[in-house]
Structures are given as structure tokens and as C-alpha cells.
Enzyme design. Structure first.
Site, short mmCIF file in Angstrom:
data_model
loop_
_atom_site.label_atom_id
_atom_site.label_comp_id
_atom_site.label_asym_id
_atom_site.label_seq_id
_atom_site.Cartn_x
_atom_site.Cartn_y
_atom_site.Cartn_z
N CYS A 1 7.43 20.04 22.16
CA CYS A 1 7.97 19.52 21.09
C CYS A 1 8.07 20.24 19.56
O CYS A 1 9.02 20.40 18.94
CB CYS A 1 7.52 18.02 20.89
SG CYS A 1 7.85 17.00 22.36
N HIS B 1 8.49 16.87 15.12
CA HIS B 1 7.42 16.26 16.33
C HIS B 1 6.58 15.10 15.42
O HIS B 1 6.38 15.33 14.19
CB HIS B 1 6.47 17.48 16.63
CG HIS B 1 5.70 17.30 17.50
ND1 HIS B 1 5.88 16.58 18.71
CD2 HIS B 1 4.21 17.37 17.61
CE1 HIS B 1 4.67 16.27 19.53
NE2 HIS B 1 3.63 16.80 18.85
CA LIG Z 1 10.20 17.30 23.59
#
Ligand SMILES: [Ca+2]
Ligand SMILES: [Ca+2]
Length: 483
Positions: free
Chosen positions: A80, A134
Site C-alpha cells: 500500500c 496509506h
Molecule cells: Ca493496498
């Protein structure tokens, strides 16, 4: 067969790259709006990309019919944080040093102008909701300065995580690895709330063009979706991934090292399977339901855009941040450089530029989004970006295209996707090569075969030329509470 590694001395790469304090100026009212939709962890097992895929994504198909679908789009990093940082700053992990989910990206790139900031500096109203940056360490990765208006997640009235695990099988005592029908009231699902918020922003008039980012959290774990999504996948008809028993035999040490770092995911799944047979199947089904639920939310956003009257002058970019394994190669999650972890849905709709329903098969990766938006909106680039603009392909999907898609995971591990080939070069010098014309599932590593040396030599030329030292992790990260 260790080949030379790119151990270039990095000349303090972050600071000199950037110009700072660019003056803001007003956007012309005729400038297009931008709707950026980032889906979390959606892989290519969807009918948009795989006609035999079990996951139904009719709303992604509806969006694709309005513009250009990229059938060979890839993340620039299969996790991410590095994926989103690369997408939003236009810099590859090897340039930024942002390789991991804990890397303090803003400390590594203090002057980077993220895509939302670029629009802010060009006079746009910038709003967003959900997972854009993120977020897993208590939101520490989010950049509040990038938005005029933002709805974080979770945020009341989002449904809180269940106190009791739905399955007493979760792997490491956290509901993050859980799955099931949740919440009872669909209106409280975080993605429903994210989309509700974005639709409200679409219906506001700020007297200037709008940049709106919608971060859809599903199908990221926990695989929680309302009952409406599960009913689309009957329990007795679950399609499971294709697993080849001896698939790991030809994986070299570099690949096995990455696998072993996240081994506990698949080991945990198998432990759950041992305790309650059918757990793997149930969680695969839940992933499918969650992916379709994400698709449904994209459809709601499109409805909202259409009803706002802004659709005719709105660029839409949709992507997933990376792919996902559901047991292939005895692997669960992302964090690897194979097709399943890196191949993503990606769609661009640019009014008066893209041809509705066009399909581009050239390989592209997420570093392309930033320069593409710059070119579509007439912005000057804030610093040298690593990617190339897709505008030539948006105008003509068959235009000559010499660029590969390039992926990085961890320092020194890269994959190149070009033509039928996936080439992987690991930090320890070991390699993999797959031919997608004959082996879409990447079962047979062709790198050791001598006749492929020329292909490998050609593909190696596309590997990133810089390998920034890994930037520091966030200090004393505060884990997000799951209680
Ligand atoms: Ca992800
Ligand atoms: Ca194999």
C-alpha cells in the site's frame, strides 16, 4: 548467476529534485474536474480483466465503456504505502527510498508535490475521502495539507470493528485477518460513507474546478462486506484459485526470501483450514464479495457524478494500488513481484480525448498517472517525474509505445513487464522469467534456460537505474486500535 547490481551512490536524491513553494494561481473555470478512484488490493481475477475470472465488476465495465481500459496496467510497488507514494508523487521506490509499508514517506520526500497538492497549487478545490495515502498506522501516513476537505476513515458513523471476531480463526489475534458479513447496516460500511461524502462534494459549487479523490478500502482485509455482496456468491459455488503443488520448486532464493518474510499469512490460513475445514474457501469467497462490493461503490460514485451534471467535464482515473494472492504460490496478500500481486485494473476517462470503450494493451504502470494528469490539465511538472504521460495512448490506444511497466518491491528487487514477458531481478542476483503467451499463471520459470539469455539482457535494460537507500520507518509507530 549474480549480475551487477545497481548500487549507485545516491547523491542525496530527495532534496535537490524538487522546486519548492510554487506560487498558487487561479484555475480557469473551463479546466476539467478530476475524479480519482483508488481501490485497495483489487487484483486481476475480475471479469473486467479476465473473462474466466469469478469476480463480477459490472460497474468497472460501465466506467471502462466511457473511456480507455488498460488491460496491462501494473502497480509500481506491491504494497500500500510504496504504491500510493509512487502514484501520488510520480517517483519510483528506487528514487524515493520509500520501499515499505512503515516508511515515513513524507520525511523521505519533504518537498514532494503530491497529485492533490499539484491540483491545489493550480487553483483547484481539492477534496477526498477514504484511503488515499496509506493509513494503517493510525493515519500517520496521511497528508492533511494535501486537501481542503477530507473525510478520514474510520470516522463516525462508520461501523466500528467488531468486538468479537466473526470467525474464531483469525490468524494473529487481530480482526484484520477476519472475514464475513459485516456490518448489518450497509449504510455504516466505511466505503459507503466514503462515497456518500464524495457525492456531497460533487454537488457543491466552490467556484473553481474540483479535484476529488475517493479511496475505496475493500477488498482490503478484513474481508467485511454487507450481506448484499455475499448473496452474489453462493456458498456452494465458490471458485478457488488455481494452485500448482510444486510451483515453488523453480523459484530462486530471491523470490523465496520475499515469500518467507510474509509466510505467516498463508501459514495462518492453513492453520485456520486445519481447525475448521472450508476456511480458505470461505475467505476466498469473502474476497470476491468484497471486490464486488467495491465495484458497487464505484457505480454509486458514477451515478453521483452523472447526477451532479459534471460528468461531461470530468476526467476520471481509476486504479487499484496493487494485486493480491489468495493461495497461488502458497502465498496470501501482496508483497511479491508476480503477475497476481502487481496486475491491476486501470481506467482513464478524459472527455474529448479518450474514445469510449477503447482498450489499450500496452504495458503501463502507476507512475504514469501523475504526468498524464499534468498533460491533460496543462500543468507544468513540479520536478522530474519517473513516469511517462499516457496521453498518446489515450488519443490512440494503438500508438507506438516502447515503454515497459516496471515494478519494485524492497530495495533491489524489480520486475519488468513487456510484450509476453515478465522478468524479475532480485537483489541477490537471482531471476525469474515467464512467458504469458503460454503461461499466464506464471508456473514455469524460464530464466535458467540458456536460450532466454538474449530476452533477459534486453529486459534488464529497463530496470531502474537508481537504488536509493531505504528511507527510515516512522518512529515509534502507533498501531491502529482494532478493539
Ligand atoms: Ca493496498
Ligand atoms: Ca513454478
Amino acid at each position: 548467476m549474480k549480475k551487477h547490481l545497481f548500487t549507485l551512490a545516491l547523491l542525496s536524491i530527495a532534496a535537490p529534485l524538487f522546486t519548492t513553494n510554487k506560487p498558487s494561481y487561479s484555475a480557469k473555470p473551463t479546466q476539467p474536474n478530476v475524479l480519482m478512484i483508488i481501490i485497495d488490493d483489487m487484483n486481476d481475477w475480475i471479469d473486467l480483466l479476465d473473462e474466466n475470472g469469478p469476480i463480477r465488476t459490472p460497474q468497472l465495465g460501465r466506467l471502462a465503456s466511457r473511456g480507455t481500459l488498460f488491460t496491462n496496467a501494473y502497480c509500481s510497488s506491491p504494497a500500500c504505502n510504496p504504491s500510493r507514494v509512487s502514484l501520488l508523487t510520480g517517483l519510483r521506490p528506487g528514487t524515493s527510498g520509500v520501499y515499505g509499508n512503515k516508511t515515513n514517506w513524507r520525511a523521505a520526500l519533504p518537498s514532494a508535490v503530491t497529485i492533490p497538492q499539484q491540483f491545489m497549487q493550480h487553483g483547484y478545490h481539492v477534496a477526498g475521502a477514504g484511503k488515499i495515502f496509506h493509513h494503517h498506522l493510525a493515519g500517520a501516513f496521511h497528508d492533511a495539507s494535501a486537501f481542503h476537505q477530507f473525510r478520514a476513515m474510520p470516522d463516525p458513523p462508520d461501523a466500528p470493528m467488531p468486538q468479537q471476531k466473526l470467525n474464531q480463526l483469525a490468524w494473529y489475534g487481530s480482526p484484520n485477518t477476519d472475514w464475513g458479513v459485516y456490518p448489518a447496516d450497509e449504510q455504516n460500511h466505511v466505503d459507503v460513507r466514503t462515497v456518500d461524502y464524495c457525492i456531497e462534494r460533487l454537488n457543491e459549487d466552490h467556484g473553481k474546478p474540483l479535484f476529488l479523490a475517493a479511496g475505496i478500502f475493500r477488498p482490503h482485509m478484513p474481508f467485511f462486506a454487507p450481506a448484499s455482496a455475499f448473496t452474489k456468491y453462493p456458498e456452494d459455488q465458490v471458485t478457488l484459485p488455481l494452485l500448482k503443488e510444486d510451483d515453488l520448486n523453480d523459484i530462486p532464493t530471491g523470490g523465496k526470501k520475499l515469500l518467507s518474510a510474509k509466510k505467516w499469512f498463508w501459514d495462518g490460513m492453513m492453520k485456520a483450514e486445519g481447525r475448521k475445514p472450508g476456511s480458505w474457501e470461505a475467505s476466498v469467497r469473502a474476497y470476491q464479495a468484497c471486490a464486488t462490493f467495491a465495484d458497487t461503490q464505484v457505480g454509486r460514485l458514477l451515478d453521483g457524478l452523472d447526477q451532479s451534471g459534471k460528468a461531461g467535464n470530468t476526467i476520471i482515473v481509476l486504479c487499484s494500488d496493487h494485486g493480491y494472492h489468495l493461495g497461488e504460490k502458497k502465498h496470501w496478500e501482496k508483497f511479491a513481484l508476480w503477475e497476481k500481486t502487481t496486475h491491476i485494473p486501470m481506467i482513464v476517462v478524459a472527455p474529448n480525448v479518450t474514445t469510449p470503450g477503447s482498450v489499450c494493451e500496452h504495458p503501463v504502470d502507476l507512475t504514469a498517472i501523475y504526468p498524464t494528469l499534468n498533460e491533460l490539465c496543462g500543468f507544468t511538472t513540479p520536478y522530474k517525474l519517473d513516469g511517462v504521460s499516457l496521453v498518446p495512448l489515450l488519443k490512440n490506444v494503438d500508438a507506438t509505445w516502447k515503454h515497459p511497466a516496471v515494478m519494485t518491491y524492497g530495495r533491489g528487487n524489480h520486475a519488468v513487464r513487456k510484450g509476453p514477458w515478465r522478468y524479475i531481478s532480485y537483489a541477490d542476483g537471482t531471476e525469474e522469467l515467464y512467458n504469458h503467451q503460454t503461461d499466464k499463471a506464471e508456473h514455469n520459470n524460464l530464466a535458467p534456460q540458456k536460450e532466454n539469455a538474449a530476452v533477459i539482457a534486453r529486459l534488464r535494460k529497463f530496470l531502474p537505474k537508481v537504488e536509493a537507500k531505504a528511507a527510515s520507518d516512522l518512529k515509534k509507530p502507533k498501531s491502529i486500535s482494532t478493539k
